[in-house]
Scaffold this motif. Structure first.
Motif, PDB file in Angstrom:
ATOM      1  N   ARG A 138     -15.590  -0.897 -11.563  1.00 11.01           N
ATOM      2  CA  ARG A 138     -14.467  -1.406 -10.878  1.00 11.01           C
ATOM      3  C   ARG A 138     -14.288  -0.737  -9.400  1.00 11.01           C
ATOM      4  N   GLN A 139     -13.587  -1.539  -8.369  1.00 14.57           N
ATOM      5  CA  GLN A 139     -13.187  -0.912  -7.196  1.00 14.57           C
ATOM      6  C   GLN A 139     -12.022  -1.833  -6.678  1.00 14.57           C
ATOM      7  N   VAL A 140     -11.051  -1.074  -6.215  1.00 14.15           N
ATOM      8  CA  VAL A 140      -9.968  -1.837  -5.657  1.00 14.15           C
ATOM      9  C   VAL A 140      -9.766  -1.441  -4.235  1.00 14.15           C
ATOM     10  N   LYS A 141      -9.816  -2.316  -3.265  1.00 15.39           N
ATOM     11  CA  LYS A 141      -9.954  -2.247  -1.871  1.00 15.39           C
ATOM     12  C   LYS A 141      -8.437  -2.746  -1.149  1.00 15.39           C
ATOM     13  N   ILE A 142      -8.049  -2.020  -0.602  1.00 19.10           N
ATOM     14  CA  ILE A 142      -6.615  -2.231  -0.081  1.00 19.10           C
ATOM     15  C   ILE A 142      -6.591  -2.132   1.703  1.00 19.10           C
ATOM     16  N   GLU A 143      -5.991  -3.299   2.443  1.00 17.45           N
ATOM     17  CA  GLU A 143      -5.942  -2.906   3.670  1.00 17.45           C
ATOM     18  C   GLU A 143      -4.336  -3.253   4.345  1.00 17.45           C
ATOM     19  N   GLY A 144      -3.890  -2.436   5.167  1.00 16.32           N
ATOM     20  CA  GLY A 144      -2.583  -2.718   5.417  1.00 16.32           C
ATOM     21  C   GLY A 144      -2.152  -1.745   6.719  1.00 16.32           C
ATOM     22  N   VAL A 145      -0.822  -1.722   6.627  1.00 18.33           N
ATOM     23  CA  VAL A 145      -0.410  -0.813   8.193  1.00 18.33           C
ATOM     24  C   VAL A 145       0.408   0.585   7.338  1.00 18.33           C
ATOM     25  N   ALA A 146      -0.067   1.723   8.190  1.00 17.71           N
ATOM     26  CA  ALA A 146       0.368   2.932   7.552  1.00 17.71           C
ATOM     27  C   ALA A 146       1.585   3.322   8.303  1.00 17.71           C
ATOM     28  N   GLU A 147       2.667   3.883   7.588  1.00 15.57           N
ATOM     29  CA  GLU A 147       3.830   4.020   8.391  1.00 15.57           C
ATOM     30  C   GLU A 147       4.217   5.387   7.907  1.00 15.57           C
ATOM     31  N   ARG A 148       4.870   6.194   8.656  1.00 15.70           N
ATOM     32  CA  ARG A 148       5.353   7.643   8.106  1.00 15.70           C
ATOM     33  C   ARG A 148       6.644   7.422   7.256  1.00 15.70           C
ATOM     34  N   VAL A 149       6.507   8.082   6.088  1.00 15.22           N
ATOM     35  CA  VAL A 149       7.903   7.973   5.096  1.00 15.22           C
ATOM     36  C   VAL A 149       8.713   8.868   5.640  1.00 15.22           C
ATOM     37  N   SER A 153      -3.314  15.907  12.040  1.00 10.79           N
ATOM     38  CA  SER A 153      -4.838  15.892  11.853  1.00 10.79           C
ATOM     39  C   SER A 153      -5.322  14.882  12.443  1.00 10.79           C
ATOM     40  N   ARG A 154      -6.648  14.466  12.543  1.00  9.54           N
ATOM     41  CA  ARG A 154      -7.589  13.511  13.070  1.00  9.54           C
ATOM     42  C   ARG A 154      -7.069  12.404  12.603  1.00  9.54           C
ATOM     43  N   LYS A 155      -7.115  12.088  11.267  1.00  5.31           N
ATOM     44  CA  LYS A 155      -6.618  10.750  10.386  1.00  5.31           C
ATOM     45  C   LYS A 155      -5.298  10.468  11.143  1.00  5.31           C
ATOM     46  N   ALA A 156      -4.388  11.388  11.343  1.00  6.12           N
ATOM     47  CA  ALA A 156      -2.860  11.148  11.717  1.00  6.12           C
ATOM     48  C   ALA A 156      -2.995  10.601  13.359  1.00  6.12           C
ATOM     49  N   HIS A 157      -3.863  11.276  13.936  1.00  9.02           N
ATOM     50  CA  HIS A 157      -3.961  10.961  15.477  1.00  9.02           C
ATOM     51  C   HIS A 157      -4.438   9.539  15.435  1.00  9.02           C
ATOM     52  N   GLN A 158      -5.467   8.980  14.654  1.00  5.46           N
ATOM     53  CA  GLN A 158      -5.835   7.831  14.603  1.00  5.46           C
ATOM     54  C   GLN A 158      -5.005   6.875  14.263  1.00  5.46           C
ATOM     55  N   ILE A 159      -4.301   7.159  13.176  1.00  2.00           N
ATOM     56  CA  ILE A 159      -3.161   6.101  12.582  1.00  2.00           C
ATOM     57  C   ILE A 159      -1.868   6.186  13.898  1.00  2.00           C
ATOM     58  N   ASP A 160      -1.793   7.166  14.701  1.00  2.19           N
ATOM     59  CA  ASP A 160      -0.780   6.859  15.773  1.00  2.19           C
ATOM     60  C   ASP A 160      -1.259   5.681  16.907  1.00  2.19           C
ATOM     61  N   GLU A 161      -2.796   5.753  16.896  1.00  2.00           N
ATOM     62  CA  GLU A 161      -3.055   4.757  17.869  1.00  2.00           C
ATOM     63  C   GLU A 161      -3.369   3.431  17.385  1.00  2.00           C
ATOM     64  N   ASN A 162      -3.681   3.364  16.140  1.00  7.35           N
ATOM     65  CA  ASN A 162      -3.830   2.090  15.238  1.00  7.35           C
ATOM     66  C   ASN A 162      -3.487   2.326  13.925  1.00  7.35           C
ATOM     67  N   ALA A 163      -2.457   1.761  13.617  1.00  6.85           N
ATOM     68  CA  ALA A 163      -1.794   1.830  12.269  1.00  6.85           C
ATOM     69  C   ALA A 163      -2.318   1.119  11.231  1.00  6.85           C
ATOM     70  N   ARG A 164      -3.183   0.311  11.586  1.00  8.36           N
ATOM     71  CA  ARG A 164      -4.142  -0.611  10.370  1.00  8.36           C
ATOM     72  C   ARG A 164      -5.334   0.261   9.765  1.00  8.36           C
ATOM     73  N   VAL A 165      -5.184   0.462   8.609  1.00  8.40           N
ATOM     74  CA  VAL A 165      -5.986   1.369   7.751  1.00  8.40           C
ATOM     75  C   VAL A 165      -6.566   0.688   6.572  1.00  8.40           C
ATOM     76  N   ALA A 166      -7.529   1.148   5.816  1.00  9.84           N
ATOM     77  CA  ALA A 166      -7.965   0.699   4.721  1.00  9.84           C
ATOM     78  C   ALA A 166      -8.162   1.712   3.583  1.00  9.84           C
ATOM     79  N   ILE A 167      -7.938   1.499   2.348  1.00 13.34           N
ATOM     80  CA  ILE A 167      -8.153   2.404   1.377  1.00 13.34           C
ATOM     81  C   ILE A 167      -9.082   1.883   0.104  1.00 13.34           C
ATOM     82  N   LEU A 168      -9.676   2.479  -0.415  1.00 17.81           N
ATOM     83  CA  LEU A 168     -10.782   2.238  -1.586  1.00 17.81           C
ATOM     84  C   LEU A 168     -10.580   3.266  -2.852  1.00 17.81           C
TER      85      LEU A 168
END
Ligand SMILES: Cc1cc2nc3c(=O)[nH]c(=O)nc-3n(C[C@H](O)[C@H](O)[C@H](O)COP(=O)(O)O)c2cc1C
Length: 212
Positions: free
Chosen positions: A103-114, A80-95
């Motif tokens: 409430r909101q919770v914001k998380i930043e980090g590095v995505a790696e394949r399980v 998918s598009r998101k996966a291609h982007q993660i391949d290029e840059n593993a830094r992501v954010a989730i909300l």
């Protein structure tokens, strides 16, 4: 339509430093449970922001399926598009926008394949229709019509008529290994409580209060 006056006060109990768990994953678990108990629809739905080499951000909703001290796991198509982007840059954010609780919770980090066995373990728990659906979709590609998808589903039903539907090689999980987690609690007069955990080089977490 004028929406400039569209607002409400966030009359919530505050979040104070003494209430915070030492580990943000424990704090997340507490808030997740409260979101679930409060009847927040799809409390595990999160916005996932990614940016590839061109630094142009893109965002979409995905479902959190597992979390523990190692990180936050969602499943998707590795083409998918998101996966291609993660391949290029593993830094992501989730909300997580748990707005019913202000409430909101914001998380930043590095995505790696399980590991494949983790994807397989989850895939095998999915309803058969979802398993077949994963086989049908080259996620994010342009397609000609809805019929194209329906025909693909028929084809996959035939192909995997007997036995279990195997895990597609192009489908699996990502674990977001967090280094920054912020808990935001809406308060009166826009004086919200914000606490940010930041991972230290020794693996411990620092906590700071941020201006709202
Ligand atoms: C409530 C909701 C849950 C979703 N969950 C997932 C998910 O867990 N995995 C996934 O790949 N897409 C999920 N989607 C679809 C994505 O938002 C998105 O359309 C898809 O992953 C393609 O994104 P991309 O083209 O940016 O890669 C979900 C959408 C919604 C609205």
């Amino acid at each position: 339509m004028d929406i400039s006056d569209y607002r409400r006060e966030y009359m919530s109990q505050g979040l104070s430093r003494k209430d915070l768990k030492a580990d943000p994953v424990d704090q997340f678990e507490l808030w997740f449970r409260q979101a679930d108990e409060a009847g927040i629809v799809d409390a595990n739905a999160m916005s996932l922001a990614t940016a590839g080499r061109d630094a142009s951000p893109s965002i979409r909703t995905v479902l959190l399926k597992l979390f523990d001290y190692r990180g936050f796991v969602f499943f998707t198509n590795y083409g998918s598009r998101k996966a291609h982007q993660i391949d290029e840059n593993a830094r992501v954010a989730i909300l997580f926008p748990w707005l019913g609780l202000n409430r909101q919770v914001k998380i930043e980090g590095v995505a790696e394949r399980v590991a494949t066995h983790e994807s397989l373990r989850y895939f095998s728990t999915r309803p058969r229709g979802s398993q077949l659906g994963a086989w049908c979709s080259n996620q994010s590609e342009v397609i000609s019509s809805r019929q194209f998808l329906e025909a693909k589903l028929m084809e996959m039903k035939q192909k995997f008529m007997e036995g279990e539907v195997p895990l597609p090689s192009f489908w699996g999980g990502y674990r977001i290994v967090p280094d920054l987690i912020e808990f935001w609690q809406g308060r009166e007069n826009r004086l919200h409580d914000r606490f940010q955990y930041r991972k230290q080089s020794d693996g411990s977490w620092s906590v700071e209060r941020l201006a709202p």
